[in-house]
Design a protein around this motif. Structure first.
Motif, PDB file in Angstrom:
ATOM      1  N   THR A  92       1.379  -3.688   6.709  1.00 36.94           N
ATOM      2  CA  THR A  92       0.398  -2.794   7.300  1.00 36.94           C
ATOM      3  C   THR A  92      -0.830  -2.732   6.400  1.00 36.94           C
ATOM      4  O   THR A  92      -0.714  -2.740   5.179  1.00 36.94           O
ATOM      5  CB  THR A  92       0.993  -1.365   7.419  1.00 36.94           C
ATOM      6  OG1 THR A  92       2.174  -1.432   8.194  1.00 36.94           O
ATOM      7  CG2 THR A  92       0.012  -0.419   8.069  1.00 36.94           C
ATOM      8  N   LEU A 105      -4.038  -0.531   5.134  1.00 34.22           N
ATOM      9  CA  LEU A 105      -4.505   0.849   5.019  1.00 34.22           C
ATOM     10  C   LEU A 105      -5.947   0.875   4.541  1.00 34.22           C
ATOM     11  O   LEU A 105      -6.368   0.024   3.755  1.00 34.22           O
ATOM     12  CB  LEU A 105      -3.666   1.615   3.991  1.00 34.22           C
ATOM     13  CG  LEU A 105      -2.177   1.774   4.253  1.00 34.22           C
ATOM     14  CD1 LEU A 105      -1.529   2.519   3.107  1.00 34.22           C
ATOM     15  CD2 LEU A 105      -1.937   2.485   5.557  1.00 34.22           C
ATOM     16  N   GLU A 112      -6.600   6.178   3.016  1.00 41.53           N
ATOM     17  CA  GLU A 112      -5.158   6.208   3.286  1.00 41.53           C
ATOM     18  C   GLU A 112      -4.369   5.748   2.063  1.00 41.53           C
ATOM     19  O   GLU A 112      -3.342   6.339   1.716  1.00 41.53           O
ATOM     20  CB  GLU A 112      -4.822   5.336   4.489  1.00 41.53           C
ATOM     21  CG  GLU A 112      -5.348   5.866   5.799  1.00 41.53           C
ATOM     22  CD  GLU A 112      -5.257   4.854   6.933  1.00 41.53           C
ATOM     23  OE1 GLU A 112      -5.095   5.309   8.083  1.00 41.53           O
ATOM     24  OE2 GLU A 112      -5.355   3.638   6.685  1.00 41.53           O
ATOM     25  N   ALA A 113      -4.848   4.686   1.394  1.00 40.14           N
ATOM     26  CA  ALA A 113      -4.175   4.169   0.204  1.00 40.14           C
ATOM     27  C   ALA A 113      -4.223   5.198  -0.928  1.00 40.14           C
ATOM     28  O   ALA A 113      -3.224   5.399  -1.631  1.00 40.14           O
ATOM     29  CB  ALA A 113      -4.818   2.861  -0.248  1.00 40.14           C
ATOM     30  N   GLN A 114      -5.373   5.866  -1.094  1.00 36.67           N
ATOM     31  CA  GLN A 114      -5.496   6.901  -2.123  1.00 36.67           C
ATOM     32  C   GLN A 114      -4.497   8.027  -1.877  1.00 36.67           C
ATOM     33  O   GLN A 114      -3.843   8.509  -2.808  1.00 36.67           O
ATOM     34  CB  GLN A 114      -6.903   7.481  -2.137  1.00 36.67           C
ATOM     35  CG  GLN A 114      -7.952   6.571  -2.717  1.00 36.67           C
ATOM     36  CD  GLN A 114      -9.334   7.183  -2.606  1.00 36.67           C
ATOM     37  OE1 GLN A 114      -9.532   8.343  -2.929  1.00 36.67           O
ATOM     38  NE2 GLN A 114     -10.285   6.399  -2.131  1.00 36.67           N
ATOM     39  N   LYS A 115      -4.388   8.433  -0.634  1.00 38.66           N
ATOM     40  CA  LYS A 115      -3.477   9.523  -0.292  1.00 38.66           C
ATOM     41  C   LYS A 115      -2.023   9.104  -0.499  1.00 38.66           C
ATOM     42  O   LYS A 115      -1.225   9.853  -1.064  1.00 38.66           O
ATOM     43  CB  LYS A 115      -3.710   9.950   1.154  1.00 38.66           C
ATOM     44  CG  LYS A 115      -2.945  11.187   1.551  1.00 38.66           C
ATOM     45  CD  LYS A 115      -3.335  11.654   2.935  1.00 38.66           C
ATOM     46  CE  LYS A 115      -2.558  12.913   3.299  1.00 38.66           C
ATOM     47  NZ  LYS A 115      -2.926  13.411   4.609  1.00 38.66           N
ATOM     48  N   LEU A 116      -1.669   7.900  -0.059  1.00 42.96           N
ATOM     49  CA  LEU A 116      -0.302   7.403  -0.192  1.00 42.96           C
ATOM     50  C   LEU A 116       0.096   7.266  -1.665  1.00 42.96           C
ATOM     51  O   LEU A 116       1.200   7.641  -2.060  1.00 42.96           O
ATOM     52  CB  LEU A 116      -0.163   6.055   0.513  1.00 42.96           C
ATOM     53  CG  LEU A 116       1.208   5.406   0.437  1.00 42.96           C
ATOM     54  CD1 LEU A 116       2.213   6.176   1.279  1.00 42.96           C
ATOM     55  CD2 LEU A 116       1.140   3.964   0.893  1.00 42.96           C
ATOM     56  N   LEU A 117      -0.808   6.739  -2.484  1.00 39.23           N
ATOM     57  CA  LEU A 117      -0.518   6.498  -3.894  1.00 39.23           C
ATOM     58  C   LEU A 117      -0.821   7.702  -4.779  1.00 39.23           C
ATOM     59  O   LEU A 117      -0.506   7.683  -5.973  1.00 39.23           O
ATOM     60  CB  LEU A 117      -1.305   5.285  -4.388  1.00 39.23           C
ATOM     61  CG  LEU A 117      -0.998   3.963  -3.683  1.00 39.23           C
ATOM     62  CD1 LEU A 117      -1.972   2.883  -4.121  1.00 39.23           C
ATOM     63  CD2 LEU A 117       0.437   3.544  -3.945  1.00 39.23           C
ATOM     64  N   ASN A 118      -1.483   8.715  -4.192  1.00 36.53           N
ATOM     65  CA  ASN A 118      -1.875   9.917  -4.925  1.00 36.53           C
ATOM     66  C   ASN A 118      -2.736   9.575  -6.143  1.00 36.53           C
ATOM     67  O   ASN A 118      -2.438   9.966  -7.276  1.00 36.53           O
ATOM     68  CB  ASN A 118      -0.640  10.726  -5.335  1.00 36.53           C
ATOM     69  CG  ASN A 118      -0.993  12.139  -5.741  1.00 36.53           C
ATOM     70  OD1 ASN A 118      -1.997  12.682  -5.286  1.00 36.53           O
ATOM     71  ND2 ASN A 118      -0.189  12.744  -6.581  1.00 36.53           N
ATOM     72  N   TYR A 130      -6.081  -2.268   2.236  1.00 39.00           N
ATOM     73  CA  TYR A 130      -5.000  -2.542   1.304  1.00 39.00           C
ATOM     74  C   TYR A 130      -3.717  -2.789   2.064  1.00 39.00           C
ATOM     75  O   TYR A 130      -3.381  -2.051   2.989  1.00 39.00           O
ATOM     76  CB  TYR A 130      -4.834  -1.369   0.332  1.00 39.00           C
ATOM     77  CG  TYR A 130      -6.094  -1.141  -0.452  1.00 39.00           C
ATOM     78  CD1 TYR A 130      -6.307  -1.807  -1.644  1.00 39.00           C
ATOM     79  CD2 TYR A 130      -7.100  -0.304   0.030  1.00 39.00           C
ATOM     80  CE1 TYR A 130      -7.479  -1.632  -2.356  1.00 39.00           C
ATOM     81  CE2 TYR A 130      -8.273  -0.126  -0.667  1.00 39.00           C
ATOM     82  CZ  TYR A 130      -8.459  -0.800  -1.859  1.00 39.00           C
ATOM     83  OH  TYR A 130      -9.629  -0.639  -2.547  1.00 39.00           O
ATOM     84  N   ILE A 167       0.272  -2.949   2.563  1.00 39.55           N
ATOM     85  CA  ILE A 167       1.529  -2.386   2.088  1.00 39.55           C
ATOM     86  C   ILE A 167       2.664  -2.951   2.916  1.00 39.55           C
ATOM     87  O   ILE A 167       2.469  -3.408   4.033  1.00 39.55           O
ATOM     88  CB  ILE A 167       1.555  -0.843   2.159  1.00 39.55           C
ATOM     89  CG1 ILE A 167       1.436  -0.372   3.606  1.00 39.55           C
ATOM     90  CG2 ILE A 167       0.508  -0.231   1.273  1.00 39.55           C
ATOM     91  CD1 ILE A 167       1.969   1.006   3.815  1.00 39.55           C
ATOM     92  N   GLN A 203       6.114  -2.134   4.820  1.00 40.73           N
ATOM     93  CA  GLN A 203       6.935  -1.074   5.382  1.00 40.73           C
ATOM     94  C   GLN A 203       8.334  -1.630   5.576  1.00 40.73           C
ATOM     95  O   GLN A 203       8.524  -2.609   6.281  1.00 40.73           O
ATOM     96  CB  GLN A 203       6.382  -0.595   6.717  1.00 40.73           C
ATOM     97  CG  GLN A 203       5.091   0.163   6.584  1.00 40.73           C
ATOM     98  CD  GLN A 203       4.638   0.710   7.921  1.00 40.73           C
ATOM     99  OE1 GLN A 203       4.878   0.101   8.956  1.00 40.73           O
ATOM    100  NE2 GLN A 203       3.997   1.839   7.887  1.00 40.73           N
TER     101      GLN A 203
END
Length: 64
Positions: free
Chosen positions: A13, A15, A19-25, A51, A53, A55
């Motif tokens: 997928t 991102l 979205e990547a920033q939020k997923l990776l914090n 980016y 990822i 799944q």
């Protein structure tokens, strides 16, 4: 770099940066450093970075 046994990449997928920033914090700056050090798979589409990822497929036959 990932190696694939076949061409089925349906589990991958793309991102957006947000979205990547939020997923990776992580912050945008940290995301940029990971991208520049080749620790993330990415592509540039216009002015946006996307980016990749993986799944993991859910195995419904697996007991809990």
């Amino acid at each position: 770099m990932a190696f694939f046994d076949n061409d089925d990449r349906s589990y991958l997928t793309w991102l957006s940066s947000k979205e990547a920033q939020k997923l990776l914090n992580i912050s945008g700056c940290e995301l940029m450093h990971l991208r520049e050090s080749d620790k993330l798979t990415f592509k540039k589409q216009g002015n946006a970075f996307l980016y990749q990822i993986e799944q993991k497929p859910i195995n419904k036959n697996q007991s809990e």
